[in-house]
Design a protein around this motif. Structure first.
Motif, PDB file in Angstrom:
ATOM      1  N   PHE A  37       0.844  -1.206   0.000  1.00 20.37           N
ATOM      2  CA  PHE A  37       0.000   0.000   0.000  1.00 20.37           C
ATOM      3  C   PHE A  37       0.877   1.252   0.000  1.00 20.37           C
ATOM      4  O   PHE A  37       0.654   2.190  -0.791  1.00 20.37           O
ATOM      5  CB  PHE A  37      -0.903  -0.022   1.228  1.00 20.37           C
ATOM      6  CG  PHE A  37      -1.824   1.152   1.322  1.00 20.37           C
ATOM      7  CD1 PHE A  37      -3.025   1.181   0.628  1.00 20.37           C
ATOM      8  CD2 PHE A  37      -1.491   2.245   2.116  1.00 20.37           C
ATOM      9  CE1 PHE A  37      -3.871   2.281   0.719  1.00 20.37           C
ATOM     10  CE2 PHE A  37      -2.332   3.341   2.209  1.00 20.37           C
ATOM     11  CZ  PHE A  37      -3.532   3.353   1.514  1.00 20.37           C
ATOM     12  N   LEU A  41       1.375   4.269  -3.047  1.00 22.56           N
ATOM     13  CA  LEU A  41       1.301   5.724  -2.894  1.00 22.56           C
ATOM     14  C   LEU A  41       2.588   6.382  -3.365  1.00 22.56           C
ATOM     15  O   LEU A  41       2.567   7.467  -3.973  1.00 22.56           O
ATOM     16  CB  LEU A  41       1.023   6.070  -1.432  1.00 22.56           C
ATOM     17  CG  LEU A  41      -0.301   5.532  -0.844  1.00 22.56           C
ATOM     18  CD1 LEU A  41      -0.457   5.981   0.608  1.00 22.56           C
ATOM     19  CD2 LEU A  41      -1.496   5.996  -1.685  1.00 22.56           C
ATOM     20  N   HIS A  86      -3.747  -2.732  -2.839  1.00 19.25           N
ATOM     21  CA  HIS A  86      -3.752  -1.872  -4.027  1.00 19.25           C
ATOM     22  C   HIS A  86      -5.175  -1.432  -4.378  1.00 19.25           C
ATOM     23  O   HIS A  86      -5.404  -0.270  -4.780  1.00 19.25           O
ATOM     24  CB  HIS A  86      -3.124  -2.634  -5.206  1.00 19.25           C
ATOM     25  CG  HIS A  86      -2.901  -1.772  -6.408  1.00 19.25           C
ATOM     26  ND1 HIS A  86      -3.824  -1.656  -7.433  1.00 19.25           N
ATOM     27  CD2 HIS A  86      -1.858  -0.951  -6.754  1.00 19.25           C
ATOM     28  CE1 HIS A  86      -3.366  -0.836  -8.363  1.00 19.25           C
ATOM     29  NE2 HIS A  86      -2.174  -0.381  -7.970  1.00 19.25           N
ATOM     30  N   LEU A  88      -7.606  -0.986  -2.257  1.00 21.12           N
ATOM     31  CA  LEU A  88      -7.967   0.052  -1.291  1.00 21.12           C
ATOM     32  C   LEU A  88      -7.383   1.398  -1.703  1.00 21.12           C
ATOM     33  O   LEU A  88      -8.067   2.440  -1.642  1.00 21.12           O
ATOM     34  CB  LEU A  88      -7.468  -0.347   0.100  1.00 21.12           C
ATOM     35  CG  LEU A  88      -7.683   0.675   1.217  1.00 21.12           C
ATOM     36  CD1 LEU A  88      -9.175   0.968   1.420  1.00 21.12           C
ATOM     37  CD2 LEU A  88      -7.051   0.193   2.514  1.00 21.12           C
ATOM     38  N   ALA A  89      -6.129   1.395  -2.152  1.00 21.55           N
ATOM     39  CA  ALA A  89      -5.501   2.654  -2.574  1.00 21.55           C
ATOM     40  C   ALA A  89      -6.202   3.227  -3.795  1.00 21.55           C
ATOM     41  O   ALA A  89      -6.414   4.451  -3.897  1.00 21.55           O
ATOM     42  CB  ALA A  89      -4.018   2.414  -2.862  1.00 21.55           C
ATOM     43  N   THR A  90      -6.594   2.380  -4.732  1.00 26.50           N
ATOM     44  CA  THR A  90      -7.266   2.875  -5.945  1.00 26.50           C
ATOM     45  C   THR A  90      -8.640   3.438  -5.635  1.00 26.50           C
ATOM     46  O   THR A  90      -9.085   4.420  -6.252  1.00 26.50           O
ATOM     47  CB  THR A  90      -7.389   1.754  -6.982  1.00 26.50           C
ATOM     48  OG1 THR A  90      -8.124   0.661  -6.414  1.00 26.50           O
ATOM     49  CG2 THR A  90      -6.018   1.289  -7.436  1.00 26.50           C
ATOM     50  N   GLN A  91      -9.325   2.835  -4.670  1.00 26.79           N
ATOM     51  CA  GLN A  91     -10.651   3.347  -4.335  1.00 26.79           C
ATOM     52  C   GLN A  91     -10.552   4.669  -3.594  1.00 26.79           C
ATOM     53  O   GLN A  91     -11.416   5.549  -3.741  1.00 26.79           O
ATOM     54  CB  GLN A  91     -11.416   2.315  -3.502  1.00 26.79           C
ATOM     55  CG  GLN A  91     -11.709   1.025  -4.256  1.00 26.79           C
ATOM     56  CD  GLN A  91     -12.327   1.285  -5.622  1.00 26.79           C
ATOM     57  OE1 GLN A  91     -13.438   1.809  -5.740  1.00 26.79           O
ATOM     58  NE2 GLN A  91     -11.581   0.932  -6.677  1.00 26.79           N
ATOM     59  N   LEU A  92      -9.489   4.798  -2.790  1.00 32.16           N
ATOM     60  CA  LEU A  92      -9.283   6.098  -2.160  1.00 32.16           C
ATOM     61  C   LEU A  92      -8.967   7.160  -3.209  1.00 32.16           C
ATOM     62  O   LEU A  92      -9.281   8.348  -3.018  1.00 32.16           O
ATOM     63  CB  LEU A  92      -8.146   6.010  -1.137  1.00 32.16           C
ATOM     64  CG  LEU A  92      -8.419   5.137   0.095  1.00 32.16           C
ATOM     65  CD1 LEU A  92      -7.176   5.070   0.986  1.00 32.16           C
ATOM     66  CD2 LEU A  92      -9.609   5.690   0.891  1.00 32.16           C
ATOM     67  N   ALA A  93      -8.341   6.742  -4.313  1.00 32.42           N
ATOM     68  CA  ALA A  93      -8.048   7.675  -5.412  1.00 32.42           C
ATOM     69  C   ALA A  93      -9.198   7.759  -6.403  1.00 32.42           C
ATOM     70  O   ALA A  93      -9.051   8.419  -7.444  1.00 32.42           O
ATOM     71  CB  ALA A  93      -6.768   7.240  -6.125  1.00 32.42           C
ATOM     72  N   GLN A  94     -10.331   7.069  -6.114  1.00 37.57           N
ATOM     73  CA  GLN A  94     -11.554   7.115  -6.923  1.00 37.57           C
ATOM     74  C   GLN A  94     -11.339   6.566  -8.337  1.00 37.57           C
ATOM     75  O   GLN A  94     -11.779   7.128  -9.331  1.00 37.57           O
ATOM     76  CB  GLN A  94     -12.102   8.553  -6.978  1.00 37.57           C
ATOM     77  CG  GLN A  94     -12.499   9.085  -5.617  1.00 37.57           C
ATOM     78  CD  GLN A  94     -13.076  10.490  -5.694  1.00 37.57           C
ATOM     79  OE1 GLN A  94     -13.076  11.143  -6.747  1.00 37.57           O
ATOM     80  NE2 GLN A  94     -13.594  10.975  -4.564  1.00 37.57           N
ATOM     81  N   TRP A  95     -10.613   5.413  -8.403  1.00 37.07           N
ATOM     82  CA  TRP A  95     -10.501   4.711  -9.689  1.00 37.07           C
ATOM     83  C   TRP A  95     -11.792   3.951  -9.945  1.00 37.07           C
ATOM     84  O   TRP A  95     -12.462   3.517  -9.007  1.00 37.07           O
ATOM     85  CB  TRP A  95      -9.348   3.714  -9.657  1.00 37.07           C
ATOM     86  CG  TRP A  95      -7.983   4.350  -9.791  1.00 37.07           C
ATOM     87  CD1 TRP A  95      -7.628   5.631  -9.536  1.00 37.07           C
ATOM     88  CD2 TRP A  95      -6.799   3.659 -10.212  1.00 37.07           C
ATOM     89  NE1 TRP A  95      -6.312   5.836  -9.753  1.00 37.07           N
ATOM     90  CE2 TRP A  95      -5.756   4.624 -10.183  1.00 37.07           C
ATOM     91  CE3 TRP A  95      -6.512   2.374 -10.611  1.00 37.07           C
ATOM     92  CZ2 TRP A  95      -4.448   4.305 -10.535  1.00 37.07           C
ATOM     93  CZ3 TRP A  95      -5.218   2.057 -10.968  1.00 37.07           C
ATOM     94  CH2 TRP A  95      -4.194   3.005 -10.938  1.00 37.07           C
TER      95      TRP A  95
END
Length: 690
Positions: A37, A41, A86, A88-95
């Motif tokens: 994660f 970032l 990964h 989780l990170a993409t959803q936080l970045a609104q992918w």
């Protein structure tokens, strides 16, 4: 009850250990997911301004290293943990979720393929990589997998609108993952190895100072080139070559670990300076600038990594060679060995100091083959030269024993072994040899042979001592006959008209009995001789040996009431041997047979058969067959062992000596019970080849 309690305790301990292992694995999975994660970032942060191009993709290196370090049966857990982090990170970045899941599958596939290829084709440990291993690593993890999987990655990236042109995205994905692998993976793996497997060895103060100097200079030059120099078209391309000498220094002096750390520092300094608008990588568009930086890192790191692996491999080879030389030297000193090498084409001989002393050569003298040949005993030169010539001709080995003459006139025995090799570089053959002084062994063998001969002589005397009464009878009988016939002859001569016919008959009887007595005495004298093998082996007629012994043992046969029958084949060939020693063997077997047939309760005829015949063109068989009580099963297994006897007054050495004599003649001796009664001793002797 106790067993049940013990089994329950063992099951409980197993469950506890299993639960502990599962918890540790879960902890490692969560830690790797957290690292993945954070690396994701970091990858997003390493994009050029106004560009979606990531210069570096650290998550790929994190997951690949994890898969290379953990058991394959746990790969699914680590891949699932990395994919979850990964996502989780993409959803936080609104992918978009579908695009994010496709990206997880893409990242997992390229890491699994790279890890599987490395594990399948590279078997060497991390600290013992070879150039072949390094090339395979580059081909798998830097070329084939990154650029192969980029075909799929570029297609869904463009289809979801995150890229502009397919081939540009394919190139960006392949180069980014390739640079990440070659820069980060070796550094991560070496760090994990020294952290969890083996602590780094303590370096000498000079090495620590050198490492600090290389690191400081690398960082200083990296800051100057990539962060302090102005950007734009006026930036000098020559600045890119300034850190190269330091990177080569790190590879030469500190191997793969040194170049990995140095390259990692240069990589982050280059990215840091470029992100801040400095350095030589800002003269074009953002995409072109990122490609230039990536290619610089890729082209610099890959050959330097291969160079470091080659240097490490050579260093290990030299260390192994040094250890091997030390062990060989220690073994040679412990075994009193001399080592030498003869370069046949240049006729140059290298020899250790022990070898020069062994051959009586001066320490500083130049050696050739003739200088060693001249010190060999004249009688042994042809054998040594023939063995060496054969080894040179066949490119094989030789093994020979010879004598070396010393300055004081004495001779020392040398056991020489050598091997001839023909180098692949086209040069002439070389002969590698080892020589060992075996004089002490030869002296011990000679002493043992002398003791053995003395023991056999004592055994012969003891055997003949058992025939004292019989021999006395054998000699008294001809003497009495001689006396009687002499008296008759004298009375005939006193007559007025001597009866010449009767006188001739009396004299003929005297001749016959005298000849018989002479044969008996001659056989005894021969049997009592010592050192019978000094003159060497001769051609021996086994039938003649048996006839002589039959005459010697005739009286004993009469005393034991044994009928002796000789079944001698006239077609047997002579054997190479010593007639006196063979007489000793036959006499011992015949006397043992007489004893076996004199036991109480033995009914029927007592018959001894001595038989000879040819087995084939190479061997003669001698059988001594009696009709006695036979041999018990316990004694049959050890009948030829020393101190094994059935006679109360015997020492148990007769049959043991018989076996040693027959084996020295190249033959065999065996014993077996007859189907009806009695036993048979069988002797096999090789015939003369001439």
């Amino acid at each position: 009850m106790l067993n049940r309690q013990l089994a329950a305790r063992i099951d409980a301990d197993s469950e506890v250990r299993s639960a502990g292992a599962s918890l540790r694995t879960l902890g490692f999975v969560l830690a790797s997911a957290a690292g993945y994660f954070a690396a994701t970032l970091l990858a997003w942060a390493l994009c050029f301004p106004d560009s979606k191009v990531s210069l570096f993709f650290p998550p790929h290196a994190v997951l690949l290293c994890v898969l290379l370090l953990v058991p394959t049966r746990h790969w699914w857990a680590y891949v699932l943990g990395a994919a979850s982090a990964h996502f989780l990170a993409t959803q936080l970045a609104q992918w978009p979720p579908v695009y994010a899941l496709t990206a997880e599958a893409f990242d997992a596939l390229k890491c699994v393929l790279a890890a599987a290829g490395i594990r399948m084709l590279i078997k060497s440990p991390l600290t013992a990589l070879t150039l072949r291993d390094a090339i395979l690593f580059v081909l798998i993890a830097v070329v084939f997998v990154p650029f192969g999987t980029a075909f799929w990655g570029a297609s869904f990236t463009v289809s979801y609108g995150f890229g502009t042109r397919y081939w540009i995205e394919w190139r960006n994905l392949g180069v980014s993952n390739a640079v990440t692998t070659v820069v980060l993976v070796p550094a991560f793996l070496l760090g994990a190895y020294h952290l969890f497997v083996r602590r780094p060895r303590a370096l000498a103060p000079r090495r620590v100072l050198e490492a600090a100097l290389v690191g400081a200079c690398t960082v200083a030059l990296g800051i100057f080139v990539f962060d302090q120099s102005p950007a734009g078209p006026n930036a000098s391309p020559a600045l890119l070559y300034v850190p190269i000498p330091l990177l080569i220094w790190a590879a030469l002096r500190f191997g793969l670990g040194g170049i990995s750390i140095s390259m990692l520092a240069i990589t982050f300094l280059a990215i840091w300076g470029t992100m801040r608008g400095h350095g030589p990588f800002l003269a074009q568009t953002p995409v072109e600038n990122s490609l230039a930086l990536q290619l610089f890192l890729l082209v610099t790191a890959t050959p330097l990594m291969l160079l470091a692996v080659v240097i490490d491999e050579e260093r290990r080879s030299k260390e192994a060679l040094r250890e091997s030389a030390n062990l060989m030297g220690l073994a040679a000193e412990a075994g009193n060995l001399a080592m030498w090498v003869w370069d046949v084409s240049g006729n140059d001989v290298w020899m250790t100091g022990r070898g020069r002393s062994m051959f009586g050569l001066k320490p500083e003298a130049r050696l050739d083959f003739a200088s060693t040949f001249d010190h060999v005993h004249p009688e042994d030169r042809s054998a040594r030269e023939g063995a060496i010539t054969q080894a040179l001709r066949t490119r094989g080995e030789y093994d020979v024993e010879y004598r070396v003459q010393q300055a004081d006139g004495t001779a020392r025995w040398i056991h020489g072994r050598g091997r001839c090799t023909g180098p692949d570089d086209g040069s002439g053959p070389k002969l590698f040899g080892v020589s060992m002084d075996v004089t002490a062994r030869k002296q011990a063998e000679a002493s043992a042979a002398q003791k053995r001969a003395e023991l056999e002589h004592v055994a012969r005397v003891a055997t003949l001592g058992e025939l004292t009464t019989t021999l006395t009878h054998e000699l008294k009988q001809p003497l009495a006959a001689i006396l009687t016939n002499s008296y008759v002859g004298m009375r005939l001569l006193e007559a007025d008209k001597p009866d010449l016919q009767n006188l001739r008959s009396a004299l003929a009887d005297i001749w016959d009995v005298t000849e018989r007595a002479g044969e008996v005495i001659g056989g005894l004298r021969a049997m009592l001789k010592r050192d019978t093998t000094a003159a060497g082996l001769t051609d021996v007629d086994v039938n003649d040996v048996i006839r002589v012994i039959e005459r010697i043992a005739h009286g004993d046969a009469v005393g034991h009431k044994v009928a002796v029958h000789l079944d001698l084949s006239p077609d047997i060939r002579p054997v190479k041997g010593d007639s006196i020693q063979l007489q000793q063997v036959i006499l011992n077997l015949i006397l043992n047979a007489f004893s076996a047939m004199s036991g109480a309760g033995l009914d029927g005829a007592r018959c001894l058969v001595v038989r000879t015949k040819s087995i084939d063109d190479s061997n003669v068989l001698v059988e001594v067959q009696d009709s006695g009580t036979g041999i018990t099963a316990e004694r049959l297994e050890s009948i030829f062992e020393p101190f094994t006897t059935s006679k109360p007054e015997g020492l148990g050495m007769g049959l043991s000596i018989c076996r040693s004599i027959i084996e020295r003649h190249g033959g065999t001796i065996a014993a077996a019970n007859n189907p009806d009664r009695g036993a048979t001793f069988s002797i096999t002797l090789p015939v003369t080849r001439e």
